[in-house]
Design a protein around this motif. Structure first.
Motif, short mmCIF file in Angstrom:
data_model
loop_
_atom_site.label_atom_id
_atom_site.label_comp_id
_atom_site.label_asym_id
_atom_site.label_seq_id
_atom_site.Cartn_x
_atom_site.Cartn_y
_atom_site.Cartn_z
N ASP A 1 -4.53 -1.34 10.83
CA ASP A 1 -3.59 -2.15 10.05
C ASP A 1 -3.91 -3.64 10.21
N GLU A 2 -3.29 -4.41 9.30
CA GLU A 2 -3.53 -5.85 9.30
C GLU A 2 -2.21 -6.56 9.00
N GLY B 1 -9.07 -2.73 0.54
CA GLY B 1 -8.06 -3.78 0.61
C GLY B 1 -7.92 -4.55 -0.69
N ARG C 1 -4.67 0.79 2.01
CA ARG C 1 -5.31 -0.49 2.26
C ARG C 1 -6.50 -0.36 3.19
N GLU C 2 -6.41 0.59 4.12
CA GLU C 2 -7.50 0.74 5.07
C GLU C 2 -8.77 1.29 4.39
N GLU D 1 0.81 -1.21 0.00
CA GLU D 1 0.00 0.00 0.00
C GLU D 1 0.86 1.27 0.00
N ASP E 1 -0.62 -4.80 3.40
CA ASP E 1 -0.64 -3.82 4.49
C ASP E 1 0.78 -3.42 4.90
#
Length: 794
Positions: free
Chosen positions: A508-509, A445, A441-442, A387, A473
């Motif tokens: 985040d992931e 995704g 990404r947030e 991202e 992420d």
């Protein structure tokens, strides 16, 4: 014959004699005496006649002699007259009255009537008296062979299956002969085949037709015409005969296998033909008929069965070859498909099952067509990109090529309906997908876009594929407390007590999962009231560090908590945890968290609470009093309005059929109704006049004016006003069109108060009669003159 013997029996009863007569021999009756059963005295003989037969179909010119009747009392002097009666007497049969000879005058037909029943009588010629009792006799018509056999049910139609064994029964024919079957052989019939005896036979006695050969073949000849003859006299010379036609249909059996007219069929189909498209049709022929020609088709070779499918058209029994999988000219241009035909209803009695089928080769040629580009892989591609990738960074490459032999170059583009923000770009020649904008990404995704590939020289040859782009992420969002945490504790909380558990959220992931660390913010490092405990499972607990809290001193505590993630890079944030100190009961239930309210409730004594309650009751009573007062005033005003409304209503009383008998008619109207309605005191009459003192003062003033003579100008004006209103309103019927004047009577000088006859509002009317109404009118006038008593000082 039976009737004949019945007649003779009757004669025997009459004559009590014994009759013996056979053939043409004369017969006579012997009578015994009836005087005594034991008497053997001989008596006079009675009737004597010949046995009567007559041959049918007599062709002579003279009457045919039948027989003779004679009585032994006949001495030949002509004194006896013989007569006959019954069937045909006098027409067909005649008798000589003198000799008793009987002759037949007509040609007889036994087939029409076999016998005739007659009666004979001997009478005295002079007196016509009967000399003998009347006796019945029968003339039987003797049969000759004059009727030929006839087939009454013909023509006949029968059937037999082909290849049936010799002697198989086909059907039965039957002829009938009208001649007498009990006399001679005239009705004895035998059968024979005149035409077709090579293939069929007939039983001479029964007429059953059977097969004479075992190789009847429907495919060679499907029907036979036989001529069957029936001859009477048991077939002897001189017998009569008749014939009939018998049609025998040969029914089919499945004795023929299917056969393809050709050993090879050739068809051409385009490689672009869709699955299910028909390639062609072939058919296997069968010499049989009906359901014996029903076919089943199948594909024998493995390659043909993979690409093609065969089915049977139920109406035409054709094999329909269709495409099962897409064809590719570039891979293989010709396919040889082996198609086999099988009878559905094969009969193992005639044909070996192994040979009861046939095969043919169907050659399918695939023609080349211009096809759109094909993507590799053919299904949707999945790509990944960080991202934090820079604008213009490479995301991935899609590949497509022209499947045709020419291999035309391909050009790529992105369907912008799937990428309206133009986040991605694609190189038209190489198919490289790059970033057009910075990713987050947030926010999203995944991105799903559609890439189109077209041939460079033919824009109509285009194909599309779906490309899914996953945004990987990076740790660019700090962790935060899951909610604005707030909790309550009791003032008597114990040290080390767990008062709440907190958790964290992070947008985040990370692929390795979240790991969070909890600490108190630096500004709360010297905190002596509460402690933070990191549970090591991404949650933390808040505990008390001391015992006893006083909400008078401080009722709210703000605890800053710092949360750090595992990165990289490690990010952190600080959140505030609010703790309120509350008062609790003995079991720990929170009662109040407001310090001021607590002081007030604590300061109030029981006496003060009672005083406060009394004040509230007094306030409620006062409010109730105000409500009653308002309702009373409204009712009073409503009474006034009702009086006015009732006054208007009196002008519209819907009744005009009861004038009454005048002033003296006390039964015309019930004055008590007015008295109760308006609550006026009853006016008393005296000899000198009316006592006005019994009326209210304001009414007395209205009636007498200034205390003198009665003044009725007010009533005159009121009545005139009402009459003018009634005359002027043309939209509705007059107000008083149905009024009731119950006090007028028959001798009232006023005649009628109705405005129906008073059409003009300008004419003056004489209202002097009002002075003569007496007490009743004055009481009623009080209603008209009531007005507003409050203004008159009443």
């Amino acid at each position: 014959m039976a009737a004949h013997w019945r007649g003779r029996a009757s004669s025997l009863v009459v004559t009590l004699g014994v009759l013996h007569c056979w053939g043409w021999v004369s017969c006579h009756v012997e009578r015994t005496s009836e005087k005594s059963p034991m008497s053997h005295e001989r008596v006079k003989r009675g009737w004597v006649w010949n046995q009567f037969f007559v041959v049918e179909e007599y062709t002579g010119t003279e009457p045919l002699y039948v027989g003779k009747i004679h009585s032994d009392s006949d001495e030949g002097d002509g004194s006896i007259k013989y007569t006959i009666s019954g069937e045909g007497a006098g027409t067909i049969f005649i008798i000589d009255e003198v000799t008793g000879d009987i002759h037949a005058t007509e040609r007889l037909d036994r087939e029409e009537k076999a016998f005739y029943t007659l009666r004979a009588q001997a009478r005295d010629r002079l007196t016509d008296a009967p000399l003998e009792p009347e006796s019945e006799f029968v003339i039987k018509v003797q049969d000759i062979n004059d009727s030929e056999p006839k087939f009454l049910e013909g023509p006949y139609i029968g059937s037999v299956a082909e290849l049936s064994p010799i002697g198989t029964s086909v059907m039965k024919v039957m002829a009938s002969d009208a001649d007498d079957p009990t006399y001679g052989s005239s009705a004895r019939i035998v059968y024979s085949v005149l035409d077709g005896e090579k293939f069929f036979t007939v039983d001479r006695q029964t007429g059953v037709i059977r097969t004479a050969v075992a190789d009847l073949d429907r495919e060679t000849q499907d029907r036979y015409e036989l001529v069957v003859k029936a001859t009477d006299m048991a077939g002897q010379m001189g017998g009569l005969s008749g014939s009939t036609t018998v049609t025998i249909v040969i029914t089919d059996v499945n004795d023929n296998p299917p056969r393809f007219p050709q050993k090879m069929y050739q068809f051409t189909v385009s490689e672009g033909a869709a699955v299910g498209t028909s390639v062609g049709r072939v058919i296997a022929t069968d010499a049989d008929m009906g359901e014996n020609t029903d076919m089943s088709y199948l594909i024998k070779d493995e390659e043909g069965g993979e690409l093609f499918k065969v089915s049977t058209d139920g109406d035409t029994q054709e094999a329909v070859i269709t495409i099962k999988k897409p064809l590719d000219f570039e891979k293989k241009r010709t396919h040889n498909v082996v198609v086999e035909a099988i009878n559905k209803h094969a009969d193992p009695r005639f044909v070996d099952l192994g040979s009861f089928r046939d095969q043919t080769i169907v050659r399918v040629s695939v023609s080349d067509t211009d096809e759109p580009p094909i993507f590799f892989p053919p299904t949707g591609a999945i790509m990944e990109v960080q991202e934090d990738a820079k604008q213009g960074a490479l995301v991935g490459i899609v590949t497509a090529k022209d499947p045709d032999m020419d291999n035309v170059p391909v050009r790529y583009s992105i369907d912008r309906s799937t990428d309206q923000e133009q986040i991605f770009n694609i190189d038209a020649v190489t198919g490289a997908i790059t970033l057009g904008k910075i990713l987050d990404r947030e926010t999203a995704g995944w991105h799903n876009i559609t890439v189109t590939a077209v041939e460079a020289d033919n824009q109509s040859m285009a194909s599309q594929t779906a490309v899914s782009i996953r945004i990987l992420d990076v740790n660019d969002n700090p962790p935060e407390l899951a909610t604005p945490y707030e909790t309550k504790i009791c003032e008597d909380a114990k040290p080390g007590q767990l008062i709440h558990t907190i958790s964290v959220v992070d947008r985040d992931e990370p692929q390795s999962g979240h790991r969070f660390y909890f600490t108190l913010a630096p500004e709360a490092s010297n905190n002596r009231h509460f402690a933070l405990w990191d549970v090591k499972d991404n949650t933390a607990g808040i505990r008390t560090q001391r015992s006893g809290f006083n909400r008078q001193e401080q009722n709210v505590y703000l605890l800053p908590i710092r949360v750090v993630d595992s990165g990289p890079p490690a990010l952190s944030s600080t959140g505030t945890f609010t703790i309120r100190v509350c008062g609790c009961d003995t079991v720990g239930n929170i009662q109040s968290c407001n310090a001021t309210a607590f002081v007030m409730s604590a300061a109030l004594s029981p006496g003060a609470l009672i005083a406060l309650l009394v004040c509230m009751l007094i306030l409620i009573a006062y409010i109730c009093f105000l409500v009653l007062l308002i309702l009373t005033l409204k009712r009073h005003r409503k009474g006034q309005r009702m009086s006015e409304d009732e006054e208007d209503m009196r002008d519209n009383v819907i009744k005009y059929n009861d004038e009454g008998g005048g002033e003296q008619d006390t039964q015309a109207y019930d004055m008590s109704a007015l008295r109760s309605l308006y609550d006026f005191p009853e006016v008393k009459n005296s000899e000198s006049g009316t006592d006005l003192r019994s009326l209210p003062q304001w009414i007395q003033n209205r009636v007498t004016g200034d205390g003198g003579a009665a003044d009725f100008s007010l009533f005159k004006g009121y009545i005139r006003k009402k009459v003018e209103q009634a005359d002027a309103d043309l939209s509705v019927p007059p107000y008083d069109s149905f009024q009731t004047y119950a006090f007028e009577g028959s001798s009232s000088p006023a005649l009628s108060l109705s405005s129906i006859r008073t059409l003009s509002t300008t004419s003056e009317q004489d209202f002097s009669y009002l002075s003569d109404w007496g007490p009743r009118f004055r009481q009623l006038a009080g209603y008209y003159a009531q007005g507003q008593p409050e203004e008159e000082g009443s």
